[in-house]
Design an enzyme around this catalytic site. Structure first.
Site, PDB file in Angstrom:
ATOM      1  N   LYS A 220      37.885  38.430  37.018  1.00 19.62           N
ATOM      2  CA  LYS A 220      39.064  37.546  37.084  1.00 19.62           C
ATOM      3  C   LYS A 220      38.932  36.382  36.089  1.00 19.62           C
ATOM      4  CE  LYS A 220      41.552  39.618  40.300  1.00 19.62           C
ATOM      5  NZ  LYS A 220      42.610  40.532  39.851  1.00 19.62           N
TER       6      LYS A 220
ATOM      7  N   GLY B   7      51.218  48.627  39.972  1.00 16.25           N
ATOM      8  CA  GLY B   7      50.224  48.332  41.009  1.00 16.25           C
ATOM      9  C   GLY B   7      50.705  48.355  42.447  1.00 16.25           C
TER      10      GLY B   7
ATOM     11  N   ALA C  80      36.888  47.725  41.271  1.00 20.06           N
ATOM     12  CA  ALA C  80      35.439  47.793  41.034  1.00 20.06           C
ATOM     13  C   ALA C  80      34.912  48.815  42.024  1.00 20.06           C
ATOM     14  CB  ALA C  80      34.786  46.441  41.265  1.00 20.06           C
TER      15      ALA C  80
ATOM     16  N   TYR D 254      32.607  38.061  46.620  1.00 14.41           N
ATOM     17  CA  TYR D 254      33.622  38.425  45.610  1.00 14.41           C
ATOM     18  C   TYR D 254      32.934  38.958  44.344  1.00 14.41           C
ATOM     19  CZ  TYR D 254      38.334  38.379  43.639  1.00 14.41           C
ATOM     20  OH  TYR D 254      39.540  38.747  43.091  1.00 14.41           O
TER      21      TYR D 254
HETATM   22  P1  NAD Z   1      46.455  46.900  46.235  1.00 11.07           P
HETATM   23  O1  NAD Z   1      45.291  47.741  46.611  1.00 11.07           O
HETATM   24  O2  NAD Z   1      47.698  47.068  47.016  1.00 11.07           O
HETATM   25  O3  NAD Z   1      46.788  47.030  44.687  1.00 11.07           O
HETATM   26  C1  NAD Z   1      45.827  47.328  43.717  1.00 11.07           C
HETATM   27  C2  NAD Z   1      46.487  48.309  42.765  1.00 11.07           C
HETATM   28  O4  NAD Z   1      45.622  48.577  41.660  1.00 11.07           O
HETATM   29  C3  NAD Z   1      46.782  49.665  43.446  1.00 11.07           C
HETATM   30  O5  NAD Z   1      48.150  49.956  43.326  1.00 11.07           O
HETATM   31  C4  NAD Z   1      45.952  50.641  42.634  1.00 11.07           C
HETATM   32  O6  NAD Z   1      46.582  51.911  42.498  1.00 11.07           O
HETATM   33  C5  NAD Z   1      45.897  49.899  41.291  1.00 11.07           C
HETATM   34  N1  NAD Z   1      44.856  50.451  40.411  1.00 11.07           N
HETATM   35  C6  NAD Z   1      43.514  50.466  40.586  1.00 11.07           C
HETATM   36  N2  NAD Z   1      42.922  51.150  39.586  1.00 11.07           N
HETATM   37  C7  NAD Z   1      43.933  51.549  38.738  1.00 11.07           C
HETATM   38  C8  NAD Z   1      43.984  52.306  37.545  1.00 11.07           C
HETATM   39  N3  NAD Z   1      42.876  52.821  36.981  1.00 11.07           N
HETATM   40  N4  NAD Z   1      45.196  52.516  36.966  1.00 11.07           N
HETATM   41  C9  NAD Z   1      46.335  52.035  37.512  1.00 11.07           C
HETATM   42  N5  NAD Z   1      46.348  51.337  38.665  1.00 11.07           N
HETATM   43  C10 NAD Z   1      45.168  51.096  39.263  1.00 11.07           C
HETATM   44  O7  NAD Z   1      45.906  45.394  46.370  1.00 11.07           O
HETATM   45  P2  NAD Z   1      46.525  43.979  45.960  1.00 11.07           P
HETATM   46  O8  NAD Z   1      45.719  42.993  46.724  1.00 11.07           O
HETATM   47  O9  NAD Z   1      47.991  43.987  46.078  1.00 11.07           O
HETATM   48  O10 NAD Z   1      46.077  43.857  44.436  1.00 11.07           O
HETATM   49  C11 NAD Z   1      46.976  43.549  43.369  1.00 11.07           C
HETATM   50  C12 NAD Z   1      46.345  42.485  42.470  1.00 11.07           C
HETATM   51  O11 NAD Z   1      46.313  41.248  43.192  1.00 11.07           O
HETATM   52  C13 NAD Z   1      44.907  42.765  42.054  1.00 11.07           C
HETATM   53  O12 NAD Z   1      44.718  42.338  40.725  1.00 11.07           O
HETATM   54  C14 NAD Z   1      44.111  41.860  42.993  1.00 11.07           C
HETATM   55  O13 NAD Z   1      42.835  41.531  42.486  1.00 11.07           O
HETATM   56  C15 NAD Z   1      45.041  40.670  43.020  1.00 11.07           C
HETATM   57  N6  NAD Z   1      44.801  39.702  44.093  1.00 11.07           N
HETATM   58  C16 NAD Z   1      44.722  40.108  45.382  1.00 11.07           C
HETATM   59  C17 NAD Z   1      44.503  39.177  46.382  1.00 11.07           C
HETATM   60  C18 NAD Z   1      44.414  39.594  47.819  1.00 11.07           C
HETATM   61  O14 NAD Z   1      43.912  38.811  48.635  1.00 11.07           O
HETATM   62  N7  NAD Z   1      44.881  40.775  48.181  1.00 11.07           N
HETATM   63  C19 NAD Z   1      44.361  37.807  46.056  1.00 11.07           C
HETATM   64  C20 NAD Z   1      44.449  37.423  44.730  1.00 11.07           C
HETATM   65  C21 NAD Z   1      44.675  38.380  43.746  1.00 11.07           C
END
Ligand code: NAD
Length: 252
Positions: free
Chosen positions: A161, A14, A94, A154
């Site tokens: 989640k 990710g 999504a 959200y």
């Molecule tokens: P990000 O956009 O940097 O990372 C999201 C990742 O998901 C990307 O690398 C993307 O390539 C990958 N992805 C999406 N569809 C995919 C698929 N079909 N196959 C493989 N990879 C796929 O954003 P982030 O915020 O670092 O997100 C990472 C996690 O953290 C997510 O689960 C997000 O919901 C969670 N999160 C984020 C926050 C925030 O505020 N940014 C807070 C809590 C949780």
């Protein structure tokens, strides 16, 4: 320099760019002495990684939308590196309509897609990683407290989640007999690519920052350090847990 992850091999799924939470995890985990293998979604992301990921970091393609891709990636990981000690799942998605139009307007396709990528994929990752996991391995995912509260805008991601957190508990319970731990970090809001898909995300980020104990948002480095701990043998007493790393936002 030695660290508490010396000798371990961790797969991190990710990283999209330098702002990704998974990149904060990668740096913290390397700092503690582990070898890291990154999986990336597609060629577009691979090009983005080429701009900042050191050449000695190994990359493997894995679009989690199809089980066969996940199986292929972990088979390749096993063949190339042997057993691994942990997996970080930092993936969610999504489509824009689903994210922006409110839960009541969510279509079946939009629901299925969000659940598939954001929640089901953790189950498939655990299944296909299992044969290559060491006896005391750790799996971790990223969640957000929109799973238990109705956070404005959200929407569907909160529903996904909630399922993801239930997956953590059931997987922890099933895989515990094999010595595999499963946990989640519930991270505070951080400005990443994923967050920009949320309507009025600027307001969400501002509101979240104002609710921290010191009015400063948590950083991806701080989230990464907790992820390193969860990947390590320092946390063998923890499984099935959702750990808040949000500087107290969830308290208010
Ligand atoms: P990000 O956009 O940097 O990372 C999201 C990742 O998901 C990307 O690398 C993307 O390539 C990958 N992805 C999406 N569809 C995919 C698929 N079909 N196959 C493989 N990879 C796929 O954003 P982030 O915020 O670092 O997100 C990472 C996690 O953290 C997510 O689960 C997000 O919901 C969670 N999160 C984020 C926050 C925030 O505020 N940014 C807070 C809590 C949780």
């Amino acid at each position: 320099m030695s660290g508490f992850l010396d000798g371990k091999t961790i797969v991190i799924m990710g990283v999209a760019n330098k702002r990704s939470i998974a990149w904060g995890c990668t740096q913290a985990i390397i700092n503690q002495g582990a070898k890291v293998i990154l999986t990336y979604q597609n060629d577009r992301i691979k090009k983005s990684l080429a701009r900042f990921v050191p050449e000695d970091l190994d990359l493997i393609e894995c679009d989690v939308s199809e089980d066969e891709n996940i199986e292929k990636a972990f088979t390749k990981i096993g063949e190339t590196y042997g057993k691994i000690d942990g997996v970080i799942h930092a993936i969610a998605f999504a489509d824009k309509d689903t994210l922006t139009s409110g839960l009541v307007h969510t279509t079946k396709d939009g629901y299925d897609l969000a659940q598939n990528i954001s929640a089901y994929s953790l189950i498939a990752v655990a299944r296909y990683a299992q044969p290559v996991l060491n006896d005391t391995a750790s799996i971790m995912t990223l969640t957000y407290f929109g799973s238990t509260r109705a956070i404005p805008n959200y929407n569907m991601m909160g529903v996904a989640k909630a399922a993801l957190e239930a997956n953590v508990r059931y997987l922890a319970s099933e895989l515990g007999t094999k010595g595999i731990r499963v946990n989640a970090i519930s991270a505070g809001a951080v400005k990443t690519l994923a967050v920009t898909g949320i309507k009025h995300h600027g307001e969400l980020l501002k509101e979240s920052e104002s609710r921290t104990v010191d009015q400063k948002s948590v950083t991806t480095d701080e989230i990464g350090n907790v992820a390193a701990f969860l990947m390590s043998d320092l946390s063998t007493g923890m499984t099935g847990d959702v750990v808040y790393v949000d500087k107290g936002v969830h308290l208010i």
